[in-house]
Design a protein around this motif. Structure first.
Motif, PDB file in Angstrom:
ATOM      1  N   GLU B 208       0.825  -1.206   0.000  1.00 16.73           N
ATOM      2  CA  GLU B 208       0.000   0.000   0.000  1.00 16.73           C
ATOM      3  C   GLU B 208       0.857   1.254   0.000  1.00 16.73           C
ATOM      4  OE1 GLU B 208      -3.623   0.605   1.550  1.00 16.73           O
ATOM      5  OE2 GLU B 208      -4.094  -1.448   2.127  1.00 16.73           O
ATOM      6  N   ARG B 209       2.020   1.147   0.625  1.00 20.80           N
ATOM      7  CA  ARG B 209       2.916   2.285   0.604  1.00 20.80           C
ATOM      8  C   ARG B 209       3.435   2.503  -0.823  1.00 20.80           C
ATOM      9  NH1 ARG B 209       5.533   4.220   4.914  1.00 20.80           N
ATOM     10  NH2 ARG B 209       5.698   2.282   6.046  1.00 20.80           N
ATOM     11  N   GLU B 210       3.746   1.389  -1.488  1.00 22.12           N
ATOM     12  CA  GLU B 210       4.270   1.485  -2.854  1.00 22.12           C
ATOM     13  C   GLU B 210       3.251   2.064  -3.825  1.00 22.12           C
ATOM     14  OE1 GLU B 210       7.730  -1.921  -3.299  1.00 22.12           O
ATOM     15  OE2 GLU B 210       5.680  -2.428  -3.816  1.00 22.12           O
ATOM     16  N   ILE B 211       2.004   1.587  -3.760  1.00 22.90           N
ATOM     17  CA  ILE B 211       1.025   2.104  -4.724  1.00 22.90           C
ATOM     18  C   ILE B 211       0.433   3.438  -4.276  1.00 22.90           C
ATOM     19  CG2 ILE B 211       0.451  -0.154  -5.681  1.00 22.90           C
ATOM     20  CD1 ILE B 211      -2.072  -0.169  -4.072  1.00 22.90           C
ATOM     21  N   GLY B 212       0.753   3.892  -3.084  1.00 26.75           N
ATOM     22  CA  GLY B 212       0.338   5.221  -2.643  1.00 26.75           C
ATOM     23  C   GLY B 212      -0.957   5.254  -1.857  1.00 26.75           C
TER      24      GLY B 212
END
Lengths: 320, 377
Positions: B208-212
């Protein structure tokens, strides 16, 4: 929801500073945003636009200074501020493996939109994004423009009075960009305060106020019309010729040439009208073997103003 | 509060259901690992390549050699002619054990004196070497005992022929045949559940951090504990189902008995999962990408495995290492899991381990909740 006095600005920022180690991303920035207006942060990538927006949303803690959003100090009470704001980042952060409907229901639930009004809000968002009939499509299958409008729809499900849009139009086709700005305008007409950042200078025209940012500093804060009337300290000429690089190296630093920069297939020159004229310039270029296709005086665009101001404000003297 | 937790929980389960390979990934690799561990992980030593040099050439020495040949522990690959042959065989890896029967072996035996038998082992794998040495001694002891009896009947009353019939009565409790699998299979259940749940939880947050979307969630008024509960409950359920699957498979396939109370195992599993989920979340607050999360998981799970007592006895570790093992939740879970599988003991015995896991789990979850908000800065 806390009541905000009608005259109080939606956002007040005083001497905001953000440092990451030795690097100062935002350097003593101050401004105010009136309620219901659109403020656009303009500047190149890495200028500090996103950092300012993230501090206003409480995602980053300011190193110095104060940010008051909707009458609340963000650093002191970020949770309450979050009830009043909507946020959309350039990533259009949606769940690609969920459908349009599932994304909307998820964000509606996170913002605790009451069950009784959620269906109506979701319908509105679907219509706004132009996604009628595609409610059950997986978001990963949607094209950029749709994703962008759906992300906006998710960000306003809870009807926030202030909306932060961090480069919302990056990587989207021009038609979708125009359509997106229409949506932003209609939200603004409904009284929503909008803070938007972009590196597309042409989008500046859509804002009530422009904040020009470079290297973490605020260079200007005024309406697009005032900004364009700024006295550049000379006349602006545009020269179209085949070899732009050669023309720039020939003219740069010559007497009477105050500034020179390439703009697409043209060279924009800021000249001292007492020393340099169009005729004179054309002569010089032709003698040097550069045929001039078109030359003339032009009205400065936001781009010109920006390049000029960056030139004046940067220690290296170049437009970074 | 429940509204948001349920929203996240539903979303999480939807995402897992959408993931075509999720079910496959959750079921097949753990079962394969269980099979590999069950069959491959054993301390037993069989078929050790052995070279024998007989410098006595007596009936007795040949008799001793036949004992080695008959044993399934040793495969006599070569009868050497010289000492050189023995060291050559050990050096080039033809044999792991070299046994030299010294001259006058039979003569010493007949006199009732100590008969010289030299054993050389390839110590590069110290574990196998030690175990093999043990078997050599065992065979030699059996042999000398039988020889002693023979001589006792031959020379009645002779002092040298006195045989000390020291018969050690072995009665291993809980695992009468000392089947290594009984020891390993329950351990594998714990280890697999550790690796799986830590990595699942860490990557679920980091993704979730990666996809924002994490940023999107952070700007909402959601409370950290709501997010964390919504995020961990699905993995708690999955971890639980996973553990049950692997445990049942272990019992049915490898015939490892389960004599204890399943509810105590469930309680232990629940407390253990608190720790692994907390650890996964903590990793997710420290790393930026899924690759980093994978690396961190590897970095954490390996020492946890080593220090857990899964295969290396904690009592044999140096003192400071033993103290570190007290921080390892797997240490306690292995106690609970082996005790419930094989011993059938109850809460009265296991409560300290259960309590330790609860403390570690709550500590880790609290720490990651506190860290969660600051994650963007």
């Amino acid at each position: 929801m806390t009541e905000v006095a009608p005259k109080e600005p939606a956002i007040e920022v005083e001497n905001l500073v953000k440092r990451f180690g030795d690097f100062t991303a935002v350097d003593h920035v101050s401004f105010q945003v009136e309620r219901g207006s659109i403020i656009g942060f303009l500047g190149p990538n890495g200028a500090g636009k996103s950092t300012i927006i993230r501090m206003l949303c409480g995602l980053l803690t300011p190193s110095e200074g104060r940010a008051i959003v909707s009458g609340i100090d963000v650093a002191k009470d970020p949770e309450t501020v979050r009830e009043h704001i909507g946020y959309m980042s350039q990533k259009f952060s949606l769940y690609g493996d969920l459908t349009v409907m599932e994304n909307l229901r998820f964000f509606g639930g996170i913002y605790r939109v009451p069950r009784t009004i959620l269906p109506e809000r979701i319908r509105f968002a679907v219509t706004m994004a132009g996604l009628e009939g595609r409610e059950d499509s997986l978001v990963s299958t949607l094209a950029g423009g749709w994703k962008q409008r759906l992300a906006l729809g998710c960000a306003i499900l809870h009807r926030p009075p202030i909306l932060f849009l961090d480069e919302p139009t990056s990587g989207v086709d021009p038609e979708s960009r125009r359509r997106f700005w229409d949506l932003i305008h209609s939200l603004s007409e409904d009284g929503v305060t909008i803070v938007v950042s972009t590196h597309y200078m042409d989008e500046a025209e859509y804002c009530n106020t422009i904040a020009l940012i470079n290297r973490g500093r605020l260079l200007a804060l005024e309406s697009p019309t005032t900004l364009k009337k700024r006295d550049l300290g000379g006349d602006l000429l545009s020269v179209e010729c085949p070899d732009i690089g050669k023309a720039i190296s020939l003219l740069e630093g010559q007497p009477g040439i105050l500034d020179i920069a390439a703009f697409g297939n043209a060279v924009h020159l800021l000249v001292d009208p007492a020393k340099v004229s169009c005729h004179d310039l054309e002569g010089r270029l032709t003698t040097a073997g550069i045929p001039v296709e078109r030359i003339g005086s032009i009205e400065p665009s936001i781009d010109d103003i920006f390049v000029r101001m960056v030139g004046e404000n940067s220690p290296q003297g170049g437009a970074g | 509060m429940f509204e948001r937790i349920i929203r996240i929980l539903v979303k999480e389960l939807l995402e897992i259901r959408r993931d075509r390979w999720a079910m496959f990934r959750l079921i097949v690799p753990p079962l394969i690992q269980m099979l590999i561990f069950g069959y491959a992980a054993t301390f037993e030593v069989y078929h050790v390549n052995t070279v024998i040099l007989d410098r006595d050439h007596s009936q007795e020495s040949r008799d001793l050699i036949s004992h080695f040949v008959a044993s399934t522990r040793f495969d006599v690959v070569k009868i050497a002619g010289t000492e050189r042959d023995v060291s050559q065989a050990i050096d080039d890896g033809t044999a792991t054990v070299g046994i030299t029967i010294q001259p006058r072996f039979a003569a010493f035996l007949l006199k009732g004196e100590k008969a010289p038998l030299q054993v050389v082992v390839d110590g590069t794998n110290s574990n196998t070497a030690l175990i093999a040495l043990g078997y050599v001694e065992q065979i030699a002891a059996t042999y000398s005992a039988s020889q002693g009896k023979t001589y006792a009947t031959r020379i009645p009353g002779g002092i040298t022929a006195r045989v000390e019939d020291l018969d050690v009565a072995q009665r291993p409790w809980f695992n009468p045949n000392l089947d290594g699998r009984w020891f390993f299979v329950p351990g594998v259940v714990g280890t697999l559940s550790l690796i799986l749940t830590v990595s699942l939880t860490a990557s679920a947050v980091v993704r979730e951090r990666e996809i924002g979307t994490l940023e999107q969630i952070m700007v909402s008024p959601i409370r950290p504990y709501e997010f964390i509960l919504g995020k961990t409950i699905p993995f708690f359920l999955i971890g639980f189902a996973e553990t049950a699957l692997v445990a049942v498979f272990g019992v049915l396939w490898f015939q490892v008995p389960f004599v204890g109370n399943p509810f105590i195992l469930m309680l232990g599993t629940a407390l253990f999962l608190l720790s692994t989920l907390g650890l996964g979340l903590l990793i997710s607050t420290l790393v930026r990408t899924q690759q980093q999360a994978f690396g961190a998981n590897f970095f954490v799970s390996n020492p946890m495995f080593t220090l857990s007592g899964f295969s290396f006895p904690i009592a044999s570790m140096p003192r400071p290492m033993q103290w570190v093992t007290y921080l390892d939740p797997l240490r306690y879970y292995l106690v609970v899991i082996r005790a419930t599988f094989l011993k059938g003991v109850g809460i009265a015995v296991l409560w300290p381990d259960l309590l330790a896991m609860a403390v570690i789990g709550i500590g880790l979850l609290t720490l990651s909740t506190l860290r969660f908000r600051k994650a963007l800065d």
